[in-house]
Design a protein around this motif. Structure first.
Motif, PDB file in Angstrom:
ATOM      1  N   PRO A   1      -5.598  22.312 -48.780  1.00 48.13           N
ATOM      2  CA  PRO A   1      -3.906  23.825 -48.514  1.00 48.13           C
ATOM      3  C   PRO A   1      -3.569  23.871 -49.991  1.00 48.13           C
ATOM      4  N   MET A   2      -2.971  25.712 -50.342  1.00 51.75           N
ATOM      5  CA  MET A   2      -2.391  26.195 -50.995  1.00 51.75           C
ATOM      6  C   MET A   2      -1.563  26.977 -51.071  1.00 51.75           C
ATOM      7  N   GLU A   3      -0.601  26.455 -50.970  1.00 50.36           N
ATOM      8  CA  GLU A   3       0.991  27.468 -51.102  1.00 50.36           C
ATOM      9  C   GLU A   3       0.739  28.322 -52.282  1.00 50.36           C
ATOM     10  N   MET A   4       0.661  29.881 -51.667  1.00 51.60           N
ATOM     11  CA  MET A   4       0.830  30.683 -52.918  1.00 51.60           C
ATOM     12  C   MET A   4       1.478  31.991 -53.072  1.00 51.60           C
ATOM     13  N   GLY A   5       3.593  31.734 -52.615  1.00 53.25           N
ATOM     14  CA  GLY A   5       3.961  32.675 -52.429  1.00 53.25           C
ATOM     15  C   GLY A   5       4.473  32.032 -50.657  1.00 53.25           C
ATOM     16  N   SER A   6       4.417  33.672 -50.082  1.00 51.59           N
ATOM     17  CA  SER A   6       3.708  34.010 -48.375  1.00 51.59           C
ATOM     18  C   SER A   6       2.684  33.247 -47.808  1.00 51.59           C
ATOM     19  N   VAL A   7       1.857  32.719 -48.468  1.00 49.90           N
ATOM     20  CA  VAL A   7       0.428  32.845 -48.560  1.00 49.90           C
ATOM     21  C   VAL A   7      -0.242  31.518 -48.959  1.00 49.90           C
ATOM     22  N   THR A   8      -0.527  30.453 -47.618  1.00 54.03           N
ATOM     23  CA  THR A   8      -0.760  29.437 -47.661  1.00 54.03           C
ATOM     24  C   THR A   8      -2.667  29.246 -47.639  1.00 54.03           C
ATOM     25  N   THR A   9      -3.342  28.660 -48.226  1.00 53.60           N
ATOM     26  CA  THR A   9      -5.281  29.266 -47.592  1.00 53.60           C
ATOM     27  C   THR A   9      -5.605  27.402 -48.401  1.00 53.60           C
ATOM     28  N   ALA A  10      -6.749  27.329 -47.975  1.00 48.02           N
ATOM     29  CA  ALA A  10      -7.473  26.168 -47.531  1.00 48.02           C
ATOM     30  C   ALA A  10      -8.873  26.408 -48.026  1.00 48.02           C
ATOM     31  N   VAL A  11     -10.275  26.061 -48.650  1.00 48.28           N
ATOM     32  CA  VAL A  11     -11.350  26.163 -48.607  1.00 48.28           C
ATOM     33  C   VAL A  11     -12.847  24.773 -47.270  1.00 48.28           C
ATOM     34  N   LEU A  12     -12.803  25.631 -47.040  1.00 45.65           N
ATOM     35  CA  LEU A  12     -13.742  24.410 -46.362  1.00 45.65           C
ATOM     36  C   LEU A  12     -15.794  24.809 -46.637  1.00 45.65           C
ATOM     37  N   ASP A  13     -16.305  23.791 -46.223  1.00 42.85           N
ATOM     38  CA  ASP A  13     -17.761  23.577 -45.780  1.00 42.85           C
ATOM     39  C   ASP A  13     -18.885  23.680 -44.951  1.00 42.85           C
ATOM     40  N   ASP A  14     -18.670  25.354 -44.644  1.00 41.05           N
ATOM     41  CA  ASP A  14     -19.568  25.467 -43.201  1.00 41.05           C
ATOM     42  C   ASP A  14     -20.644  25.004 -43.038  1.00 41.05           C
ATOM     43  N   THR A  15     -21.326  23.613 -43.308  1.00 40.11           N
ATOM     44  CA  THR A  15     -22.191  22.447 -43.652  1.00 40.11           C
ATOM     45  C   THR A  15     -23.156  23.841 -43.325  1.00 40.11           C
ATOM     46  N   CYS A  16     -23.591  25.179 -43.343  1.00 39.73           N
ATOM     47  CA  CYS A  16     -24.597  25.984 -43.560  1.00 39.73           C
ATOM     48  C   CYS A  16     -25.040  27.405 -44.940  1.00 39.73           C
ATOM     49  N   GLY A  17     -24.453  26.817 -45.510  1.00 36.97           N
ATOM     50  CA  GLY A  17     -24.296  27.380 -47.140  1.00 36.97           C
ATOM     51  C   GLY A  17     -23.300  28.068 -46.981  1.00 36.97           C
ATOM     52  N   ASN A  18     -22.492  27.895 -46.995  1.00 38.58           N
ATOM     53  CA  ASN A  18     -21.455  29.022 -47.268  1.00 38.58           C
ATOM     54  C   ASN A  18     -19.574  27.972 -47.286  1.00 38.58           C
ATOM     55  N   LEU A  19     -18.694  28.494 -48.706  1.00 45.62           N
ATOM     56  CA  LEU A  19     -17.304  28.791 -47.527  1.00 45.62           C
ATOM     57  C   LEU A  19     -16.726  29.471 -47.573  1.00 45.62           C
ATOM     58  N   ILE A  20     -15.682  28.508 -46.695  1.00 45.74           N
ATOM     59  CA  ILE A  20     -15.135  29.265 -45.910  1.00 45.74           C
ATOM     60  C   ILE A  20     -13.679  29.794 -45.652  1.00 45.74           C
ATOM     61  N   GLN A  21     -13.033  30.547 -45.890  1.00 38.90           N
ATOM     62  CA  GLN A  21     -11.486  29.958 -46.525  1.00 38.90           C
ATOM     63  C   GLN A  21     -10.332  30.191 -45.338  1.00 38.90           C
ATOM     64  N   ILE A  22      -9.522  29.355 -44.446  1.00 37.79           N
ATOM     65  CA  ILE A  22      -8.935  29.819 -44.005  1.00 37.79           C
ATOM     66  C   ILE A  22      -7.643  29.593 -45.086  1.00 37.79           C
TER      67      ILE A  22
ATOM     68  N   ALA B   1      -8.243  33.841 -40.125  1.00 43.12           N
ATOM     69  CA  ALA B   1      -6.479  32.795 -40.143  1.00 43.12           C
ATOM     70  C   ALA B   1      -6.018  32.184 -39.456  1.00 43.12           C
ATOM     71  N   VAL B   2      -5.818  31.859 -39.260  1.00 42.89           N
ATOM     72  CA  VAL B   2      -5.158  30.834 -38.799  1.00 42.89           C
ATOM     73  C   VAL B   2      -3.323  30.264 -38.224  1.00 42.89           C
ATOM     74  N   ASP B   3      -2.786  30.210 -37.358  1.00 46.42           N
ATOM     75  CA  ASP B   3      -1.389  30.042 -37.169  1.00 46.42           C
ATOM     76  C   ASP B   3      -0.646  28.721 -38.377  1.00 46.42           C
ATOM     77  N   ASP B   4      -1.184  27.577 -38.588  1.00 48.08           N
ATOM     78  CA  ASP B   4      -0.786  26.345 -39.897  1.00 48.08           C
ATOM     79  C   ASP B   4      -2.099  26.065 -40.232  1.00 48.08           C
ATOM     80  N   VAL B   5      -2.020  26.610 -41.842  1.00 51.03           N
ATOM     81  CA  VAL B   5      -3.421  25.655 -42.854  1.00 51.03           C
ATOM     82  C   VAL B   5      -2.871  24.482 -42.626  1.00 51.03           C
ATOM     83  N   HIS B   6      -2.107  24.064 -42.900  1.00 58.06           N
ATOM     84  CA  HIS B   6      -1.586  22.128 -43.229  1.00 58.06           C
ATOM     85  C   HIS B   6      -1.817  21.603 -41.470  1.00 58.06           C
ATOM     86  N   ALA B   7      -1.615  22.253 -40.532  1.00 55.28           N
ATOM     87  CA  ALA B   7      -2.233  21.635 -39.037  1.00 55.28           C
ATOM     88  C   ALA B   7      -3.784  21.246 -39.145  1.00 55.28           C
ATOM     89  N   GLU B   8      -4.345  22.597 -39.445  1.00 52.70           N
ATOM     90  CA  GLU B   8      -5.683  22.985 -39.153  1.00 52.70           C
ATOM     91  C   GLU B   8      -6.683  22.685 -40.065  1.00 52.70           C
TER      92      GLU B   8
END
Length: 128
Positions: A103-124, A81-88
């Motif tokens: 960043p993708m807005e889906m109603g009241s939820v905003t998400t983005a997905v990053l690569d953690d460089t260690c083998g995983n995708l992480i959603q904020i 969880a983050v306070d502001d997906v766009h800022a993060e």
């Protein structure tokens, strides 16, 4: 009942610790030697007694096919969880983090997905 610990499998615990602390901003909570590996956890600096994230070695044979399937399908291993997906998103991109989903807005939820460089995708995620 509450969640005390969650984990992500990582290729390299030292590299993961650097990424999760220096880039994402978590703080190391526990580091206990266990043979070649360590019980290595991080927590949010905003909640140091909250849920710990175990940076778990990915050596077990079942981990590779599991992680490969998640990566191939673009499925995040976990979400933060983050306070502001766009800022993060902008902050992390400025640090060289690669995103697989802007960043993708889906109603009241905003998400983005990053690569953690260690083998995983992480959603904020932020839910208004």
């Amino acid at each position: 009942m509450r969640i005390h610990l969650s984990s992500v499998f990582v290729d390299d615990q030292d590299k993961a610790l650097r990424f999760y602390t220096e880039v994402l901003g978590f703080v190391k909570k526990a580091e206990v030697p266990l043979g070649e590996d360590r019980w290595l956890t991080v927590v949010s600096p905003e909640d140091p007694d909250g849920t710990e994230l175990l940076l778990e070695p990915a050596g077990h044979p079942a981990v590779k096919p599991y992680r490969d399937a998640l990566l191939n399908d673009g499925i995040p291993a976990t979400a933060f969880a983050v306070d502001d997906v766009h800022a993060e998103f902008n902050r992390l991109r400025g640090l060289g983090v690669r995103f697989t989903q802007k960043p993708m807005e889906m109603g009241s939820v905003t998400t983005a997905v990053l690569d953690d460089t260690c083998g995983n995708l992480i959603q904020i995620v932020h839910q208004a």
